[in-house]
Design a protein around this motif. Structure first.
Motif, short mmCIF file in Angstrom:
data_model
loop_
_atom_site.label_atom_id
_atom_site.label_comp_id
_atom_site.label_asym_id
_atom_site.label_seq_id
_atom_site.Cartn_x
_atom_site.Cartn_y
_atom_site.Cartn_z
N ARG A 144 -21.22 -42.25 3.73
CA ARG A 144 -20.13 -42.94 4.43
C ARG A 144 -18.87 -42.08 4.40
O ARG A 144 -18.54 -41.51 3.36
CB ARG A 144 -19.87 -44.30 3.78
N HIS A 145 -18.19 -42.00 5.54
CA HIS A 145 -16.97 -41.19 5.67
C HIS A 145 -15.91 -42.05 6.36
O HIS A 145 -16.08 -42.48 7.50
CB HIS A 145 -17.26 -39.93 6.49
N ILE A 146 -14.80 -42.27 5.67
CA ILE A 146 -13.80 -43.23 6.09
C ILE A 146 -12.59 -42.53 6.74
O ILE A 146 -12.15 -41.48 6.29
CB ILE A 146 -13.31 -44.06 4.87
N LEU A 147 -12.05 -43.16 7.79
CA LEU A 147 -10.79 -42.72 8.38
C LEU A 147 -9.63 -43.04 7.44
O LEU A 147 -9.64 -44.06 6.76
CB LEU A 147 -10.55 -43.44 9.70
N ASP A 148 -8.61 -42.21 7.45
CA ASP A 148 -7.39 -42.46 6.68
C ASP A 148 -6.67 -43.66 7.30
O ASP A 148 -6.25 -43.61 8.46
CB ASP A 148 -6.51 -41.21 6.72
N SER A 177 -6.16 -52.76 4.06
CA SER A 177 -7.16 -53.58 3.37
C SER A 177 -8.57 -53.33 3.92
O SER A 177 -9.54 -53.79 3.34
CB SER A 177 -6.82 -55.07 3.52
N LEU A 178 -8.64 -52.60 5.05
CA LEU A 178 -9.92 -52.34 5.69
C LEU A 178 -10.34 -50.89 5.47
O LEU A 178 -9.51 -49.99 5.33
CB LEU A 178 -9.84 -52.62 7.19
N ARG A 179 -11.65 -50.69 5.47
CA ARG A 179 -12.22 -49.33 5.42
C ARG A 179 -12.68 -48.97 6.83
O ARG A 179 -13.68 -49.48 7.32
CB ARG A 179 -13.37 -49.28 4.41
N TRP A 180 -11.89 -48.11 7.47
CA TRP A 180 -12.06 -47.81 8.90
C TRP A 180 -13.10 -46.71 9.08
O TRP A 180 -12.93 -45.59 8.61
CB TRP A 180 -10.74 -47.38 9.49
N LEU A 181 -14.15 -47.03 9.82
CA LEU A 181 -15.21 -46.07 10.11
C LEU A 181 -14.99 -45.34 11.43
O LEU A 181 -15.32 -44.16 11.56
CB LEU A 181 -16.57 -46.78 10.16
N GLN A 182 -14.43 -46.05 12.39
CA GLN A 182 -14.29 -45.50 13.74
C GLN A 182 -13.25 -46.33 14.49
O GLN A 182 -13.24 -47.56 14.37
CB GLN A 182 -15.64 -45.58 14.45
N LEU A 183 -12.38 -45.65 15.23
CA LEU A 183 -11.37 -46.33 16.02
C LEU A 183 -11.53 -45.91 17.47
O LEU A 183 -11.67 -44.72 17.77
CB LEU A 183 -9.97 -45.97 15.53
N GLY A 184 -11.51 -46.89 18.38
CA GLY A 184 -11.66 -46.60 19.80
C GLY A 184 -10.48 -47.10 20.60
O GLY A 184 -9.93 -48.17 20.32
#
Length: 245
Positions: free
Chosen positions: A81-85, A126-133
């Protein structure tokens, strides 16, 4: 070349225009597996979407999820798993999007689930962001936003359609996810066939031993592919497997 793994994008590739797996695609995927070739999905979708299709096809190879932000082994084992800042996500939501009023929408996949304007929490961190569109019918506007975000040097930027921009953590894409899968399987990227139709497929198409663009792919994807298949309405995946496996 003997290929050991086929990596399939979902929308616009494996799935036909009705978002279904055609009988021909199903048949030839089964034949590939019977011949000893592994098959995986490499998708921008979350695991909650992809798992049902993978189970339907009886795939037992780790899946590349959220454009490489996650690698999953079914039924429920997370392998990477790789999270967005979240600070960068906050900047986009508070500095970039307000400048475009209602012309641009946003959606996201987080570990906690899908998030958009209707259910965005007050605390973005508070969220772990995986991908933003980001999406808009104004293609020129999207290009303007993309050009600005490129100056940040903080994202892997792609799309799954000309009407969106997809953001992942730097260096995280379908190719990085496939490299992780190859490491698990003990094979090389040169032994992979990668098939897709959009900019988020370009990294894996470039790195695979055989990079395939669908006939319905964006023109820039076709330009870098080794082979152009038939469209997703013409069982293009089946025909590639038939020809190369």
């Amino acid at each position: 070349m003997t290929y050991k793994l086929i990596a399939l994008d979902m929308d616009g590739t494996l799935l036909n225009p009705n978002k279904e797996i055609s009988e021909q695609n199903r048949l030839w995927i089964a034949r590939a597996i019977e011949s000893g070739v592994r098959v995986t999905l490499a998708t921008g979708r979350p695991i909650s979407d992809a798992s049902a299709f993978a189970q339907d096809l009886q795939l037992d190879t780790p899946l590349v999820i959220n454009n490489g932000s996650e690698v999953w082994s079914l039924p429920d084992k997370l392998l990477a798993r790789h999270i967005l800042d979240s600070h960068l996500v906050s900047r986009i939501l508070t500095e970039v999007l307000p400048a475009y009023a209602d012309q641009v929408n946003f959606w996201s996949h987080t570990v906690e689930g899908r998030v958009n304007k209707t259910n965005l929490p007050e605390d973005v961190h508070s969220l772990r962001w995986l991908q933003l569109g980001l999406s808009s019918k104004n293609i020129g506007l999207l290009q303007e936003i993309r050009s600005e975000l490129e100056t940040w040097n903080a994202f892997e930027i792609s799309n799954s359609a000309v009407t969106n921009i997809e953001l992942n953590a730097p260096g995280i894409n379908k190719a990085s996810g496939l490299r992780e899968v190859c490491g698990i399987l003990g094979i090389q990227m040169s032994e992979v066939i990668a098939v897709g139709d959009s900019l988020n497929d370009v990294p894996m198409i470039r790195e695979a031993g055989l990079g395939v663009a669908m006939g319905n792919a964006q023109e820039s994807v076709k330009a870098i592919a080794d082979v152009v298949a038939l469209t997703n309405a013409e069982d293009g995946v089946a025909r590639i497997i038939e020809a190369h496996i």
